[in-house]
Design a protein around this motif. Structure first.
Motif, PDB file in Angstrom:
ATOM      1  N   LEU A  51       0.621  -1.212   0.023  1.00 29.12           N
ATOM      2  CA  LEU A  51       0.024  -0.078   0.054  1.00 29.12           C
ATOM      3  C   LEU A  51       0.964   1.591  -0.134  1.00 29.12           C
ATOM      4  N   LYS A  52       1.961   1.115   0.877  1.00 27.49           N
ATOM      5  CA  LYS A  52       2.494   2.472   0.657  1.00 27.49           C
ATOM      6  C   LYS A  52       3.766   2.828  -0.744  1.00 27.49           C
ATOM      7  N   ALA A  53       3.934   1.348  -0.476  1.00 35.16           N
ATOM      8  CA  ALA A  53       5.277   1.546  -2.017  1.00 35.16           C
ATOM      9  C   ALA A  53       3.914   2.380  -3.512  1.00 35.16           C
ATOM     10  N   THR A  54       1.918   1.685  -3.160  1.00 31.43           N
ATOM     11  CA  THR A  54       1.476   2.068  -4.490  1.00 31.43           C
ATOM     12  C   THR A  54       0.655   3.297  -4.303  1.00 31.43           C
ATOM     13  N   SER A  55       0.741   3.977  -3.311  1.00 32.82           N
ATOM     14  CA  SER A  55       0.064   5.051  -2.808  1.00 32.82           C
ATOM     15  C   SER A  55       1.740   6.113  -2.976  1.00 32.82           C
ATOM     16  N   SER A  56       2.834   5.598  -2.581  1.00 36.91           N
ATOM     17  CA  SER A  56       4.061   6.886  -2.916  1.00 36.91           C
ATOM     18  C   SER A  56       3.696   6.984  -4.521  1.00 36.91           C
ATOM     19  N   ILE A  57       3.952   5.617  -5.271  1.00 31.85           N
ATOM     20  CA  ILE A  57       4.343   5.931  -6.382  1.00 31.85           C
ATOM     21  C   ILE A  57       2.941   6.831  -7.457  1.00 31.85           C
ATOM     22  N   ALA A  58       1.840   6.407  -6.882  1.00 32.07           N
ATOM     23  CA  ALA A  58       0.458   7.164  -7.505  1.00 32.07           C
ATOM     24  C   ALA A  58       0.840   8.353  -7.227  1.00 32.07           C
ATOM     25  N   ILE A  59       1.150   8.843  -6.358  1.00 29.10           N
ATOM     26  CA  ILE A  59       1.353  10.200  -5.974  1.00 29.10           C
ATOM     27  C   ILE A  59       2.135  11.374  -7.239  1.00 29.10           C
ATOM     28  N   ILE A  60       3.131  10.168  -7.451  1.00 27.17           N
ATOM     29  CA  ILE A  60       4.890  10.349  -8.292  1.00 27.17           C
ATOM     30  C   ILE A  60       4.287  11.159  -9.300  1.00 27.17           C
ATOM     31  N   ILE A  61       3.098   9.754  -9.848  1.00 28.61           N
ATOM     32  CA  ILE A  61       2.473   9.701 -11.567  1.00 28.61           C
ATOM     33  C   ILE A  61       1.620  11.147 -11.095  1.00 28.61           C
ATOM     34  N   ALA A  62       0.970  11.868 -10.589  1.00 30.86           N
ATOM     35  CA  ALA A  62       0.386  12.629 -10.629  1.00 30.86           C
ATOM     36  C   ALA A  62       1.242  14.317 -10.147  1.00 30.86           C
ATOM     37  N   LEU A  63       1.756  13.833  -9.883  1.00 30.52           N
ATOM     38  CA  LEU A  63       2.780  15.613  -9.265  1.00 30.52           C
ATOM     39  C   LEU A  63       3.177  15.737 -10.985  1.00 30.52           C
ATOM     40  N   ARG A  64       3.392  14.689 -12.007  1.00 21.41           N
ATOM     41  CA  ARG A  64       3.813  14.795 -13.329  1.00 21.41           C
ATOM     42  C   ARG A  64       2.618  14.729 -14.099  1.00 21.41           C
ATOM     43  N   MET A  65       1.667  14.647 -13.809  1.00 25.10           N
ATOM     44  CA  MET A  65       0.239  14.469 -14.947  1.00 25.10           C
ATOM     45  C   MET A  65      -0.249  16.103 -14.637  1.00 25.10           C
ATOM     46  N   ILE A  66       0.004  16.933 -13.575  1.00 23.02           N
ATOM     47  CA  ILE A  66      -0.375  17.788 -12.704  1.00 23.02           C
ATOM     48  C   ILE A  66       0.166  19.345 -13.735  1.00 23.02           C
ATOM     49  N   GLY A  67       1.736  18.589 -13.524  1.00 18.76           N
ATOM     50  CA  GLY A  67       2.117  19.292 -14.183  1.00 18.76           C
ATOM     51  C   GLY A  67       1.756  19.653 -15.971  1.00 18.76           C
TER      52      GLY A  67
END
Length: 453
Positions: free
Chosen positions: A6-22
């Motif tokens: 869960l920690k791995a999935t959620s943190s990787i999802a946040i990284i993907i989100a930060l890039r997408m938002i940008g």
């Protein structure tokens, strides 16, 4: 899923989100900002909006393969640094050429495949589908947030400020990568998330999969073409700082409105009907844009129809790829699908800019309407999918004879429609019918992940 997964999935999802938002924050405002840049033409505005898709499509599979050799986090860090550098180049540019170069560099930080491979390293095969679902939902919410916050940030800090903020988000993502994302104990090839070079020919010769690849290309072509002209149309009807008041409720309500349709498609086995319905809605929306774009409330209703169809198709297409692709070819099929998506973004920006420059707003929408009709024809001639889900089992080290025997045993379990054991992976790749699957019979063949090493 355990705590580490869960920690791995959620943190990787946040990284993907930060890039997408940008990447997407500038879409609702860039066409307005670009009018102030030296050397601007409508065509070059379209190139600047879509160019990230070309570099992303070209590099994401090579970057994913490189991560197998030099490490996931190394490749992801390099990609995020390239993305940050491209954002800085775009922020400091005073002419359209500089922004195009910056956007191309943003796309050059093509880390999507490497991030998915890292997710696979950090999750067990049987939990992989859940992890990808979490990432998929995060992407959807990031898209809504990016398009909604873009006009607000433009009012506060301008597009140059948005580019600087994007660079900052990339640096935050690097910090999360190295401080929050767990370090995988083993980095190995995952056939369900990574492409295999020898399988590309099979994917390109699969008429059903190619229908889906062409479809996602057309969908993102329409999206980027839309944002070549939509900010200009809304500017004449509403102050730019208030454009979020159009995008946010439309995106949120359209996102929520597709949930019943997804349930009908997946649970009631009417996925093809829902799929074709959404494409038909795109046809109506594009013709509506062409002939009613001068009316504010007409634009609002048509944008709702477009994004309802867009969100529904974004959710349905990956599911269809998973259902249609052979279980051992899923990673390759998804790699081609993802590259087609980004290539469509590039084509949409370039073609949207060209049609707008040559013939005006209506021509952009009519061009997209023709693409939607072509896709509609491809969709109604598509075979109805089998309602099967991918499933993966760790089976450990086997010789060829035992793998053949295991394949036969797995195929006899109720609910297992397809089974392939790949010796070098130590994994059985399955297609299952969850409604009738005997999970207890299946799990007796599974070996715990840690026992494999």
């Amino acid at each position: 899923m355990n705590q580490t997964e869960l920690k791995a999935t959620s943190s990787i999802a946040i990284i993907i989100a930060l890039r997408m938002i940008g990447l997407f924050m500038i879409l609702p405002v860039f066409a307005l900002y670009a009018e102030q840049l030296d050397g601007t033409t409508p065509f070059l505005i379209g190139v600047a909006i879509g160019i990230y898709g070309l570099t992303q499509a070209s590099l994401q599979i090579p970057f994913g393969m490189l991560s197998d050799r030099i490490g996931r986090k190394t490749v992801i860090t390099i990609g995020l640094l390239i993305f940050a550098f491209g954002s800085i180049v775009a922020a400091m540019s005073t002419d359209i050429t500089g922004v195009i170069i910056g956007r191309a560099l943003q796309g050059g930080g093509a880390i999507a495949a490497a991030l998915l491979a890292l997710t696979a390293d950090l999750t067990y095969e049987e939990h992989r589908t859940k992890a990808m679902a979490i990432i998929g939902m995060t992407i959807g919410m990031s898209f809504i947030f990016a398009l909604s916050i873009g006009p607000v940030l433009n009012h506060w800090i301008g597009v140059q400020g948005i580019f600087w903020a994007t660079a900052g988000l990339a640096l935050i993502a690097i910090i999360i990568l190295h401080t929050v994302v767990p370090q995988p104990h083993h980095c190995r090839f995952h056939r369900d998330t990574e492409p295999v070079l020898s399988q590309f020919t099979n994917i390109f010769h699969d008429a059903q999969l190619m229908r889906l690849n062409i479809g996602i290309m057309i969908l993102h072509c329409m999206l980027t073409a839309l944002f070549v002209v939509m900010p200009l149309l809304l500017k004449d009807k509403l102050p730019v700082a208030q454009h979020w008041m159009v995008y946010f409720p439309i995106l949120l309500v359209s996102f929520l409105s597709i949930i019943p349709l997804i349930i009908v498609g997946e649970k009631k086995h009417h996925l093809k009907f829902v799929f074709v319905f959404a494409i038909g809605l795109l046809v109506i929306a594009q013709f509506g844009f062409a002939y009613f774009h001068q009316y504010f409330w007409g634009l609002v209703l048509l944008l709702f129809a477009f994004f309802m169809a867009f969100n529904l198709l974004e959710a349905s297409l990956p599911s269809l790829v998973s259902k249609i692709a052979p279980p051992e070819n899923k990673g390759t099929a998804m790699g081609v699908y993802s590259s087609s998506q980004f290539l469509g973004a590039f084509i949409g920006g370039v073609s949207g800019g060209w049609f707008h420059h040559q013939y005006g707003d209506m021509a952009v929408f009519l061009f997209c309407a023709v693409l939607a009709i072509i896709w509609f024809i491809l969709a109604i001639t598509m075979h109805s999918p089998r309602y099967l889900s991918p499933h993966f089992l760790n089976v450990g080290d086997l010789d060829k004879q035992k793998a053949t025997q295991l394949t036969k045993q797995l195929a006899q379990i109720p609910g297992v429609a397809e089974a392939v054991v790949i010796l070098e992976d130590g994994v059985a790749y399955l297609k299952i019918d969850r409604d009738i699957l005997d999970m207890s019979a299946l799990e007796q063949f599974s070996i715990p992940e840690e026992a494999r090493y």
